[in-house]
Design a protein around this motif. Structure first.
Motif, PDB file in Angstrom:
ATOM      1  N   HIS A   1      42.700  31.321  49.273  1.00 13.14           N
ATOM      2  CA  HIS A   1      42.474  32.189  49.670  1.00 13.14           C
ATOM      3  C   HIS A   1      41.812  33.136  49.217  1.00 13.14           C
ATOM      4  O   HIS A   1      40.787  34.076  49.743  1.00 13.14           O
ATOM      5  CB  HIS A   1      43.991  32.654  50.782  1.00 13.14           C
ATOM      6  CG  HIS A   1      44.503  31.815  50.937  1.00 13.14           C
ATOM      7  ND1 HIS A   1      44.371  31.415  52.557  1.00 13.14           N
ATOM      8  CD2 HIS A   1      46.125  31.164  50.635  1.00 13.14           C
ATOM      9  CE1 HIS A   1      45.159  30.858  52.758  1.00 13.14           C
ATOM     10  NE2 HIS A   1      46.508  30.698  51.863  1.00 13.14           N
ATOM     11  N   LEU A   2      41.658  33.492  48.158  1.00 14.77           N
ATOM     12  CA  LEU A   2      40.906  34.420  47.295  1.00 14.77           C
ATOM     13  C   LEU A   2      39.618  34.106  46.786  1.00 14.77           C
ATOM     14  O   LEU A   2      38.773  34.689  47.131  1.00 14.77           O
ATOM     15  CB  LEU A   2      41.922  34.856  46.044  1.00 14.77           C
ATOM     16  CG  LEU A   2      43.049  35.723  45.995  1.00 14.77           C
ATOM     17  CD1 LEU A   2      43.353  35.930  44.785  1.00 14.77           C
ATOM     18  CD2 LEU A   2      42.638  36.987  46.546  1.00 14.77           C
ATOM     19  N   VAL A   3      39.306  32.957  46.992  1.00 20.45           N
ATOM     20  CA  VAL A   3      38.031  32.738  46.547  1.00 20.45           C
ATOM     21  C   VAL A   3      37.241  32.399  48.145  1.00 20.45           C
ATOM     22  O   VAL A   3      36.215  32.912  47.781  1.00 20.45           O
ATOM     23  CB  VAL A   3      38.466  30.932  46.101  1.00 20.45           C
ATOM     24  CG1 VAL A   3      37.136  29.978  45.846  1.00 20.45           C
ATOM     25  CG2 VAL A   3      38.512  30.756  44.375  1.00 20.45           C
ATOM     26  N   CYS A   4      37.862  32.050  48.827  1.00 21.18           N
ATOM     27  CA  CYS A   4      37.517  31.626  50.266  1.00 21.18           C
ATOM     28  C   CYS A   4      36.810  33.259  50.764  1.00 21.18           C
ATOM     29  O   CYS A   4      35.747  33.440  51.571  1.00 21.18           O
ATOM     30  CB  CYS A   4      38.511  31.121  51.810  1.00 21.18           C
ATOM     31  SG  CYS A   4      38.322  28.987  50.789  1.00 21.18           S
ATOM     32  N   GLY A   5      38.090  34.068  50.705  1.00 19.77           N
ATOM     33  CA  GLY A   5      37.852  35.179  50.546  1.00 19.77           C
ATOM     34  C   GLY A   5      36.805  36.202  49.907  1.00 19.77           C
ATOM     35  O   GLY A   5      35.988  37.072  50.703  1.00 19.77           O
ATOM     36  N   ALA A   6      36.919  35.783  48.609  1.00 24.20           N
ATOM     37  CA  ALA A   6      35.140  36.406  48.208  1.00 24.20           C
ATOM     38  C   ALA A   6      34.529  36.196  49.015  1.00 24.20           C
ATOM     39  O   ALA A   6      33.326  36.897  48.286  1.00 24.20           O
ATOM     40  CB  ALA A   6      36.023  36.435  46.847  1.00 24.20           C
ATOM     41  N   VAL A   7      34.183  34.992  48.519  1.00 25.18           N
ATOM     42  CA  VAL A   7      33.254  34.083  49.470  1.00 25.18           C
ATOM     43  C   VAL A   7      32.053  34.018  50.249  1.00 25.18           C
ATOM     44  O   VAL A   7      31.251  35.042  50.792  1.00 25.18           O
ATOM     45  CB  VAL A   7      32.692  32.516  49.700  1.00 25.18           C
ATOM     46  CG1 VAL A   7      31.741  31.824  49.862  1.00 25.18           C
ATOM     47  CG2 VAL A   7      32.750  32.014  47.921  1.00 25.18           C
ATOM     48  N   THR A   8      33.210  34.848  51.358  1.00 26.26           N
ATOM     49  CA  THR A   8      33.258  35.390  52.994  1.00 26.26           C
ATOM     50  C   THR A   8      32.278  36.799  52.864  1.00 26.26           C
ATOM     51  O   THR A   8      31.417  37.136  53.318  1.00 26.26           O
ATOM     52  CB  THR A   8      34.008  35.159  53.809  1.00 26.26           C
ATOM     53  OG1 THR A   8      35.168  33.981  53.975  1.00 26.26           O
ATOM     54  CG2 THR A   8      33.900  35.753  54.674  1.00 26.26           C
ATOM     55  N   VAL A   9      33.372  37.881  51.776  1.00 26.99           N
ATOM     56  CA  VAL A   9      33.152  39.379  51.778  1.00 26.99           C
ATOM     57  C   VAL A   9      31.247  39.074  50.922  1.00 26.99           C
ATOM     58  O   VAL A   9      31.116  39.679  51.471  1.00 26.99           O
ATOM     59  CB  VAL A   9      33.491  39.705  50.971  1.00 26.99           C
ATOM     60  CG1 VAL A   9      33.439  41.503  50.333  1.00 26.99           C
ATOM     61  CG2 VAL A   9      35.035  39.547  51.640  1.00 26.99           C
ATOM     62  N   LEU A  10      31.002  37.659  50.056  1.00 24.03           N
ATOM     63  CA  LEU A  10      29.781  38.304  49.592  1.00 24.03           C
ATOM     64  C   LEU A  10      29.361  37.827  50.181  1.00 24.03           C
ATOM     65  O   LEU A  10      28.120  38.338  50.503  1.00 24.03           O
ATOM     66  CB  LEU A  10      30.131  37.310  47.645  1.00 24.03           C
ATOM     67  CG  LEU A  10      30.559  38.054  47.537  1.00 24.03           C
ATOM     68  CD1 LEU A  10      30.944  36.592  45.670  1.00 24.03           C
ATOM     69  CD2 LEU A  10      29.902  39.264  46.842  1.00 24.03           C
ATOM     70  N   CYS A  11      28.622  36.912  50.893  1.00 20.64           N
ATOM     71  CA  CYS A  11      27.830  36.272  52.528  1.00 20.64           C
ATOM     72  C   CYS A  11      27.761  37.288  53.131  1.00 20.64           C
ATOM     73  O   CYS A  11      26.872  37.598  53.140  1.00 20.64           O
ATOM     74  CB  CYS A  11      28.485  34.738  52.771  1.00 20.64           C
ATOM     75  SG  CYS A  11      27.716  33.648  51.322  1.00 20.64           S
TER      76      CYS A  11
END
Length: 73
Positions: free
Chosen positions: A50-60
């Protein structure tokens, strides 16, 4: 009789720029990471997923916002 030239080079206004490609790829990654996060929620995945997916979403998404704001200047 006048001959017209057949060219394969598009008009400069019809070309796709690198900014358009980058924006499209960023949107694809945002949607894919949001879907992956949703699938991880339904699948009961570990917290790090969840953290990795969320971080990628926020960065993009942040990159899309910054590009949009810089384009208005």
């Amino acid at each position: 009789m006048q001959k017209t030239q057949n060219t394969t080079t598009p008009h400069p206004a019809d070309r796709i720029g690198t900014g358009d490609i980058a924006r499209a790829l960023l949107w694809i990654v945002v949607v894919a990471s949001a879907l992956a996060n949703m699938a991880a929620s339904f699948g009961g995945a570990d917290t790090w997923v969840h953290l990795v997916c969320g971080a990628v979403t926020v960065l993009c998404a942040g990159t899309l916002v910054v590009r949009n704001l810089r384009g208005r200047r």
